[in-house]
Design a protein around this motif. Sequence first.
Motif, PDB file in Angstrom:
ATOM      1  N   GLU A 166       0.814  -1.322  -0.082  1.00 59.71           N
ATOM      2  CA  GLU A 166       0.005  -0.020  -0.035  1.00 59.71           C
ATOM      3  C   GLU A 166       0.802   1.353  -0.047  1.00 59.71           C
ATOM      4  OE1 GLU A 166       0.403  -1.503   4.297  1.00 59.71           O
ATOM      5  OE2 GLU A 166      -0.040  -2.244   2.177  1.00 59.71           O
ATOM      6  N   LEU A 167       2.150   1.226   0.193  1.00 63.90           N
ATOM      7  CA  LEU A 167       3.023   2.345   0.024  1.00 63.90           C
ATOM      8  C   LEU A 167       2.901   3.040  -1.232  1.00 63.90           C
ATOM      9  CD1 LEU A 167       6.340   1.351   2.082  1.00 63.90           C
ATOM     10  CD2 LEU A 167       4.353   2.718   3.006  1.00 63.90           C
ATOM     11  N   PRO A 168       2.983   4.368  -1.232  1.00 59.47           N
ATOM     12  CA  PRO A 168       2.958   5.039  -2.694  1.00 59.47           C
ATOM     13  C   PRO A 168       4.113   4.804  -3.228  1.00 59.47           C
ATOM     14  CG  PRO A 168       3.208   6.563  -0.689  1.00 59.47           C
ATOM     15  CD  PRO A 168       2.911   5.206  -0.129  1.00 59.47           C
ATOM     16  N   ARG A 169       4.222   4.672  -4.607  1.00 59.36           N
ATOM     17  CA  ARG A 169       5.419   4.487  -5.611  1.00 59.36           C
ATOM     18  C   ARG A 169       5.661   5.550  -6.407  1.00 59.36           C
ATOM     19  NH1 ARG A 169       6.920  -0.953  -6.061  1.00 59.36           N
ATOM     20  NH2 ARG A 169       5.915  -2.376  -4.185  1.00 59.36           N
ATOM     21  N   GLU A 170       6.994   5.617  -6.750  1.00 63.39           N
ATOM     22  CA  GLU A 170       7.351   6.870  -7.538  1.00 63.39           C
ATOM     23  C   GLU A 170       8.225   6.267  -8.711  1.00 63.39           C
ATOM     24  OE1 GLU A 170      10.014  10.673  -7.554  1.00 63.39           O
ATOM     25  OE2 GLU A 170       9.051  10.370  -5.948  1.00 63.39           O
ATOM     26  N   ARG A 171       8.298   6.136 -10.061  1.00 64.50           N
ATOM     27  CA  ARG A 171       8.861   5.553 -10.715  1.00 64.50           C
ATOM     28  C   ARG A 171       9.962   6.578 -11.434  1.00 64.50           C
ATOM     29  NH1 ARG A 171       8.002   1.697 -14.955  1.00 64.50           N
ATOM     30  NH2 ARG A 171       9.278   1.916 -16.823  1.00 64.50           N
ATOM     31  N   ARG A 203       8.645  13.873   4.042  1.00 66.74           N
ATOM     32  CA  ARG A 203       8.207  14.558   5.337  1.00 66.74           C
ATOM     33  C   ARG A 203       7.036  13.696   5.486  1.00 66.74           C
ATOM     34  NH1 ARG A 203      12.293  17.368   8.003  1.00 66.74           N
ATOM     35  NH2 ARG A 203      13.315  19.035   6.477  1.00 66.74           N
ATOM     36  N   GLY A 204       6.787  12.856   6.638  1.00 65.53           N
ATOM     37  CA  GLY A 204       5.777  12.210   7.087  1.00 65.53           C
ATOM     38  C   GLY A 204       5.209  11.152   6.731  1.00 65.53           C
ATOM     39  N   HIS A 205       5.965  10.428   5.430  1.00 61.55           N
ATOM     40  CA  HIS A 205       5.444   9.071   5.248  1.00 61.55           C
ATOM     41  C   HIS A 205       6.686   8.409   4.312  1.00 61.55           C
ATOM     42  CE1 HIS A 205       4.600  10.135   0.902  1.00 61.55           C
ATOM     43  NE2 HIS A 205       4.389  11.431   1.414  1.00 61.55           N
ATOM     44  N   PHE A 206       6.607   7.080   4.422  1.00 59.67           N
ATOM     45  CA  PHE A 206       7.539   6.504   3.140  1.00 59.67           C
ATOM     46  C   PHE A 206       6.849   6.429   1.946  1.00 59.67           C
ATOM     47  CE2 PHE A 206       8.232   4.469   7.553  1.00 59.67           C
ATOM     48  CZ  PHE A 206       9.584   4.079   7.704  1.00 59.67           C
ATOM     49  N   LYS A 207       7.928   6.149   0.990  1.00 55.18           N
ATOM     50  CA  LYS A 207       7.460   5.701  -0.350  1.00 55.18           C
ATOM     51  C   LYS A 207       8.779   4.751  -1.180  1.00 55.18           C
ATOM     52  CE  LYS A 207       9.499   9.466  -2.909  1.00 55.18           C
ATOM     53  NZ  LYS A 207       9.259  10.785  -3.716  1.00 55.18           N
ATOM     54  N   ILE A 208       8.184   4.118  -2.158  1.00 58.17           N
ATOM     55  CA  ILE A 208       9.011   3.196  -2.736  1.00 58.17           C
ATOM     56  C   ILE A 208       9.342   3.822  -4.004  1.00 58.17           C
ATOM     57  CG2 ILE A 208       9.173   0.988  -3.649  1.00 58.17           C
ATOM     58  CD1 ILE A 208       7.157  -0.025  -1.637  1.00 58.17           C
ATOM     59  N   LEU A 209      10.732   3.856  -4.331  1.00 57.11           N
ATOM     60  CA  LEU A 209      11.336   4.386  -5.685  1.00 57.11           C
ATOM     61  C   LEU A 209      11.328   3.204  -6.405  1.00 57.11           C
ATOM     62  CD1 LEU A 209      13.915   7.097  -4.547  1.00 57.11           C
ATOM     63  CD2 LEU A 209      11.596   7.485  -5.158  1.00 57.11           C
ATOM     64  N   GLU A 210      10.835   3.296  -7.501  1.00 59.68           N
ATOM     65  CA  GLU A 210      11.134   1.963  -8.683  1.00 59.68           C
ATOM     66  C   GLU A 210      11.979   2.753  -9.573  1.00 59.68           C
ATOM     67  OE1 GLU A 210       7.179   1.024 -10.208  1.00 59.68           O
ATOM     68  OE2 GLU A 210       6.334   0.005  -8.492  1.00 59.68           O
ATOM     69  N   ILE A 211      13.284   2.300  -9.587  1.00 55.80           N
ATOM     70  CA  ILE A 211      14.306   2.362 -10.317  1.00 55.80           C
ATOM     71  C   ILE A 211      14.440   1.623 -11.624  1.00 55.80           C
ATOM     72  CG2 ILE A 211      16.970   2.975 -10.526  1.00 55.80           C
ATOM     73  CD1 ILE A 211      15.103   4.396  -8.226  1.00 55.80           C
ATOM     74  N   VAL A 212      14.466   2.199 -12.871  1.00 59.96           N
ATOM     75  CA  VAL A 212      14.022   1.519 -14.056  1.00 59.96           C
ATOM     76  C   VAL A 212      15.097   1.982 -15.083  1.00 59.96           C
ATOM     77  CG1 VAL A 212      12.709   1.010 -15.968  1.00 59.96           C
ATOM     78  CG2 VAL A 212      11.562   1.133 -13.769  1.00 59.96           C
ATOM     79  N   ARG A 213      15.968   1.125 -15.225  1.00 58.27           N
ATOM     80  CA  ARG A 213      17.300   1.392 -15.998  1.00 58.27           C
ATOM     81  C   ARG A 213      17.454   0.668 -17.349  1.00 58.27           C
ATOM     82  NH1 ARG A 213      21.914  -0.614 -12.442  1.00 58.27           N
ATOM     83  NH2 ARG A 213      23.222   0.228 -13.735  1.00 58.27           N
ATOM     84  N   GLU A 214      17.295   1.421 -18.421  1.00 59.97           N
ATOM     85  CA  GLU A 214      17.163   0.915 -19.717  1.00 59.97           C
ATOM     86  C   GLU A 214      18.578   0.103 -20.068  1.00 59.97           C
ATOM     87  OE1 GLU A 214      16.427   2.920 -24.063  1.00 59.97           O
ATOM     88  OE2 GLU A 214      17.703   3.814 -22.615  1.00 59.97           O
TER      89      GLU A 214
END
Length: 497
Positions: free
Chosen positions: A89-94, A130-141
């Motif tokens: 359920e953590l927000p994700r950022e690509r 600030r205030g919460h966790f998030k997941i970074l999705e690292i996509v390397r070509e």
Amino acid sequence: MSDAVELEQLRGLLALREEQIALLKASNERLARENAQLKQQATGTKPERWQPSPEQLALWGLPEEAEQPKPPKKPRKRRTTGRRPLPKELPRERVSCALEPDQRLCPACEDPTPMMPFGAERAERLAWVRGHFKILEIVREKCSCPKHPEAGVVTAPGPDFVIDKGLFDNSLVAKLVVDKFADHIPLDRQVRRFRREGVDLALSTVCDAVRQAAVPASFLVRAMQKELVAGRWLQSDATGFKVLEGSRNRPHRGHLYTWSNTERVVYTYAREGSGEHPAQILAGFEGTLVADGGSSFNAAAKVDGVKRAGCWAHARRKFWDARDTDPIRVHAALEAIREIFQLERAFQTLAPVDRARQRRELTWPLLQNFQTWCRVLSHGLPPKSPFAKAVGYVLRQWDTLIVFIDDGDLPAHNNMAELLLRQPVVGRKNWMFAGSEGGAETAATWFSLIGSCMLNAVDPWLYLNDILPRLASYPANRVLDLEPAAWRNRRLSEAAG
């Protein structure tokens, strides 16, 4: 007076004396019990389980407990290895990382031919905003040349991380460091808090992250230390710092030193509290060391080129400690020192040259009168009284206490170094000790950067989040560009421009 009367009086005095001795013995026993209880509360374990003996049970008419058979041992669960899953359920950022046009050219082709993309390399990093966790999705070509497969696969470079391979983003490492070394939250307590938020991290992984990130940060701290020693003056103070050692993990009392000026502070750890460590730190220093009268700085003051300046705050504290034994004369001494501090407060906005001139004109006469007053009193005081010790401290330290008069850059006291030592002093009430001498060195590194952030009014989380990924690859001859003072000035100039 007859012998009978005199004998009766002696008997009465003897009985009174015996009664007084009994009262003193009872008082000593009570104080000894209280002291033992306080030591137990402060440093010892607190076993409260009491197991009555059969004889004690018989006194109350209670039956002896029959020996119960031991329950069968449960089979031990095998510990699972590998990374613990992150909450879905953590927000994700690509974060997409693509190759530059010149990086796509095949080196084996005669004519520059762009390689063909055929997929991507994916990884996840746990980040903190600030205030919460998030997941970074690292996509390397990833690209390769179909004509020359032997040329291999070219993968786009990803973002820079202070920990090359692992789960933690720079922002989360910065949070771990700030929460422990600025807000004094032990790492195990942080892990429990993360677990309540749905993020299950292993304590060993968190400890390794803080330790690994301190390695590149230590290069910056060493550069800051060299810059301090190259200056005209610095302040120093020390405090005890417990460190576990040996297979039985018994605490050893090491020492944490602080070295500072108005822009930066560096903490160093020493196993012993002798003067050898300060002398090593100040090797090559040619300037003034502002410190209290502690013996650990005596050897440092003998280093060639080092001039020692005293601390009027420490001198004042000696009189304050004697306020109950000689209140009238202590009040006079405190008032005299108060005038010196009031003048220093008035001189704060002056340039160093003007400050030195005002000190010679206004402060120096006060100091001369105070020295004369102390000399006159020193001849008639009980040598071991608190007030006599305060007067003796001033007279013994007089040559160092007046050094600040002719140098407008020097402070009249060592309060800033003491203030900077409050960080580890408050912190050790929570985490109690360092797990090893390597852990103590790691703590000194992080205290140095966070303490320098405090001196420059810099948010330590923003600062660490920005500089951590750049530390490993930054040019060594320009690493001081990343210290808090330079970072703050650069940010201010960017905001203004």
